[in-house]
Design a protein around this motif. Structure first.
Motif, mmCIF file in Angstrom:
data_model
loop_
_atom_site.group_PDB
_atom_site.id
_atom_site.type_symbol
_atom_site.label_atom_id
_atom_site.label_comp_id
_atom_site.label_asym_id
_atom_site.label_seq_id
_atom_site.Cartn_x
_atom_site.Cartn_y
_atom_site.Cartn_z
ATOM 1 N N UNK A 134 24.172 43.934 37.796
ATOM 2 C CA UNK A 134 24.633 42.552 37.956
ATOM 3 C C UNK A 134 25.604 42.284 36.810
ATOM 4 N N UNK A 135 26.865 42.101 37.145
ATOM 5 C CA UNK A 135 27.926 41.999 36.136
ATOM 6 C C UNK A 135 28.676 40.682 36.289
ATOM 7 N N UNK A 136 29.011 40.067 35.169
ATOM 8 C CA UNK A 136 29.739 38.794 35.156
ATOM 9 C C UNK A 136 31.206 39.087 34.879
ATOM 10 N N UNK A 137 32.063 38.628 35.769
ATOM 11 C CA UNK A 137 33.485 38.984 35.719
ATOM 12 C C UNK A 137 34.297 38.040 34.836
ATOM 13 N N UNK A 138 35.219 38.635 34.095
ATOM 14 C CA UNK A 138 36.227 37.888 33.341
ATOM 15 C C UNK A 138 37.569 38.585 33.539
ATOM 16 N N UNK A 139 38.638 37.889 33.184
ATOM 17 C CA UNK A 139 39.972 38.417 33.421
ATOM 18 C C UNK A 139 40.896 38.077 32.267
ATOM 19 N N UNK A 140 41.842 38.954 31.996
ATOM 20 C CA UNK A 140 42.858 38.707 30.966
ATOM 21 C C UNK A 140 44.121 38.108 31.561
ATOM 22 N N UNK A 141 44.083 37.768 32.849
ATOM 23 C CA UNK A 141 45.307 37.384 33.550
ATOM 24 C C UNK A 141 45.362 35.924 33.987
ATOM 25 N N UNK A 142 44.408 35.097 33.542
ATOM 26 C CA UNK A 142 44.374 33.723 34.040
ATOM 27 C C UNK A 142 45.313 32.783 33.300
ATOM 28 N N UNK A 193 49.883 35.969 30.052
ATOM 29 C CA UNK A 193 50.296 34.682 29.532
ATOM 30 C C UNK A 193 49.145 33.900 28.946
ATOM 31 N N UNK A 194 49.434 32.656 28.524
ATOM 32 C CA UNK A 194 48.432 31.809 27.901
ATOM 33 C C UNK A 194 48.177 32.203 26.466
ATOM 34 N N UNK A 195 47.154 31.620 25.864
ATOM 35 C CA UNK A 195 46.784 31.929 24.487
ATOM 36 C C UNK A 195 46.004 33.230 24.423
ATOM 37 N N UNK A 196 46.386 34.105 23.511
ATOM 38 C CA UNK A 196 45.747 35.415 23.401
ATOM 39 C C UNK A 196 44.236 35.259 23.249
ATOM 40 N N UNK A 197 43.804 34.332 22.386
ATOM 41 C CA UNK A 197 42.393 34.199 22.058
ATOM 42 C C UNK A 197 41.516 33.886 23.266
ATOM 43 N N UNK A 198 42.077 33.221 24.260
ATOM 44 C CA UNK A 198 41.288 32.780 25.407
ATOM 45 C C UNK A 198 41.395 33.715 26.606
ATOM 46 N N UNK A 199 42.069 34.835 26.438
ATOM 47 C CA UNK A 199 42.364 35.656 27.612
ATOM 48 C C UNK A 199 42.044 37.137 27.438
ATOM 49 N N UNK A 200 40.989 37.415 26.702
ATOM 50 C CA UNK A 200 40.466 38.777 26.707
ATOM 51 C C UNK A 200 39.537 38.911 27.914
ATOM 52 N N UNK A 201 39.517 40.097 28.518
ATOM 53 C CA UNK A 201 38.897 40.215 29.838
ATOM 54 C C UNK A 201 37.713 41.122 29.966
ATOM 55 N N UNK A 202 36.901 41.275 28.929
ATOM 56 C CA UNK A 202 35.736 42.147 29.051
ATOM 57 C C UNK A 202 34.653 41.483 29.910
ATOM 58 N N UNK A 203 34.108 42.213 30.862
ATOM 59 C CA UNK A 203 32.979 41.715 31.633
ATOM 60 C C UNK A 203 31.693 41.797 30.820
ATOM 61 N N UNK A 204 30.672 41.051 31.249
ATOM 62 C CA UNK A 204 29.358 41.094 30.623
ATOM 63 C C UNK A 204 28.343 41.633 31.625
ATOM 64 N N UNK A 205 27.361 42.361 31.116
ATOM 65 C CA UNK A 205 26.288 42.853 31.969
ATOM 66 C C UNK A 205 25.137 41.847 31.957
#
Length: 508
Positions: free
Chosen positions: A278-286, A385-397
């Motif tokens: 069960x993995x929680x998705x994030x993205x660096x592209x938003x 795009x956007x602010x670097x700090x808010x757009x790292x895209x590592x998922x969480x387990x």
């Protein structure tokens, strides 16, 4: 008048307003306009968008930088809150020193997240019968909603104990008259949702590559096993986990497998790998910006846990300068220091600085040790795009196979089950990192959980679940009979029938 999160989420869910401006689920969606309940759910596409809206809440991150993982880490013996000062992200600070109260802390964000998910799931399940679409797809959507609703309620009842149990949409006249259910009723509903979803033939065993992140039977069984473990139904828990785990270190029905290299779990690009259940998705592209930090699809923990003011020399580790939250305690450092998982889990900035490799600013409650699992690197920076700090895209387990192995081993030992299988499960986790086998005692299993899952938000929940929190966390201010749960947020008590927990001065 302060904002009523409970009431406002009911209204938001009822109107599909919606998709929280961004999607953290299995699908990128860009709905236009602000459709309302009366003119939406006209076809399968709109029903699917409604399903995406339910999934969206799984990755909820509030404007106050509160996440369940961050909160639980700060509250544990493995981390301090850290940051820039004793008031930096107060929701983490008051969990770390156990001064949390109904007005201050993570309660409002976590309550809001849970009920946003519940209400969206309820709404979609009520609308689906009248949507003209394939009946088998409709049944799958319902099953997914039930797993998701169970997941949201599982967090809510663990965190707040006395909560409203809502399984249908509410009329405006009902908003302020909702009552809390007995915790046993909530636990029973969680079990019911999961067992019904598992029984639904349309919930798949495995997912197509285009569907990664959606609910399947493996997730439902693993989550139900975790629920049973919390309820101390050890035989039932072991049986659910056995279906997921299969042969320890070998095959299972769902294709899960431990990654050969533990460090590979933490590569930002290694999403939905074989160990992920069960993995929680994030993205660096938003393209998230400071104008709405809760709207970004980036993982805020990635910048939060990095060393503040990081200044490397050529050839030094490529960390992006972060905010120094969740510094690792000396206790966890000592426990992991000679373990093969150390370098993938902890970065010793003090050592790097003493050897002239890098410099960094000393944040609040600095120990010199940082959480390497989530610390972002410059190579992980966004290109969207956007602010670097808010757009790292590592998922969480949320649940991974090593976690499931150890939960099954614990359930077997506590429930007097198959001792040889418990040994095999524990030692499959140890073998992966080159450690020798040990007997599956409760002490060995809980120690292995601490080391294997460090920083992933499980330690505090494990201490509370097993009754060890009062002893282990006493030095941080944890009070037995109080801090096992959070207070009902103050906003929820105004002009409603919701009552505060007795642990925080209430009557419930």
């Amino acid at each position: 008048m302060k904002r009523k999160f409970f009431k406002s989420i009911i209204i938001a869910a009822g109107g599909l307003l919606v998709f929280a401006a961004c999607s953290k689920s299995f699908l990128e969606t860009d709905p236009t306009g602000t459709p309302t309940e009366n003119n939406y759910y006209r076809n399968e596409t709109e029903a699917f968008n409604g399903l995406v809206a339910v999934y969206d809440v799984v990755g909820w991150q509030g404007n106050a930088y509160i996440t369940k993982t961050g909160m639980a880490d700060a509250a544990s013996d493995d981390h301090y809150a850290g940051g820039g000062s004793s008031t930096d992200v107060s929701g983490l600070q008051v969990m770390s020193n156990y001064t949390v109260d109904p007005a201050t802390g993570p309660s409002a964000e976590l309550w809001q997240k849970g009920y946003a998910g519940v209400f969206r799931a309820n709404l979609l399940m009520e609308k689906l019968p009248n949507v003209p679409m394939d009946e088998n797809k409709k049944k799958r959507f319902v099953a997914e909603c039930k797993v998701l609703r169970a997941y949201f309620y599982f967090d809510l009842v663990r965190l707040f104990k006395n909560i409203p149990l809502i399984t249908k949409t509410l009329a405006t006249s009902e908003f302020n008259s909702v009552l809390q259910a007995e915790p046993a009723q909530v636990w029973a509903q969680i079990e019911k949702d999961l067992t019904e979803a598992i029984a639904e033939a349309q919930l798949p065993d495995k997912l197509a590559s285009s569907e990664t992140g959606r609910m399947n039977k493996g997730i439902a069984h693993a989550l139900l096993g975790k629920v049973y473990l919390w309820e101390k139904k050890y035989t039932e828990a072991a049986a659910e986990f056995a279906l997921v785990n299969g042969t320890p270190g070998g095959a299972n029905s769902y294709g899960y497998a431990l990654l050969p290299n533990f460090a590979d779990l933490w590569k930002f690009t290694n999403k939905f790998n074989s160990e992920s259940i069960f993995e929680i998705s994030f993205s660096s592209l938003s393209g998230g910006t400071w104008s709405c930090t809760s709207c970004t699809e980036g993982n805020v923990l990635n910048v939060m846990v990095g060393p503040r003011g990081y200044s490397p020399t050529p050839g030094a580790p490529d960390y992006y300068s972060g905010w120094s939250f969740l510094p690792v305690t000396q206790s966890l450092f000592d426990a992991l220091h000679f373990d093969p998982r150390f370098n993938a889990t902890i970065v010793n900035l003090d050592s790097l600085e003493k050897n002239g490799v890098a410099k960094y600013e000393k944040g609040y409650m600095n120990t010199g040790y940082f959480l390497a699992k989530f610390a972002a690197k410059n190579s992980d920076r966004t290109t969207g795009g956007g602010n670097v700090e808010l757009n790292f895209g590592q998922n969480l387990y949320e649940i991974r196979l090593a976690d499931a192995y150890l939960m099954e081993a614990e359930a077997l030992v506590r429930g007097g089950g198959d001792a040889a299988r418990a040994d095999a499960l524990l030692n499959a986790v140890r073998k992966r990192v080159g450690l020798n086998p040990v007997p599956a005692t409760i002490d060995n299993i809980m120690k292995e959980r601490r080391l294997e899952l460090a920083g992933e938000g499980h330690r505090w929940f494990d201490l509370v679940r097993t009754g060890d929190a009062a002893t282990v966390l006493a030095s941080k201010g944890f009070k037995a009979g109080k801090n096992e749960i959070l207070p009902i947020p103050l906003q929820e008590l105004e002009n409603t029938k919701i009552l505060q927990n007795k642990e925080y001065g209430g009557t419930k």
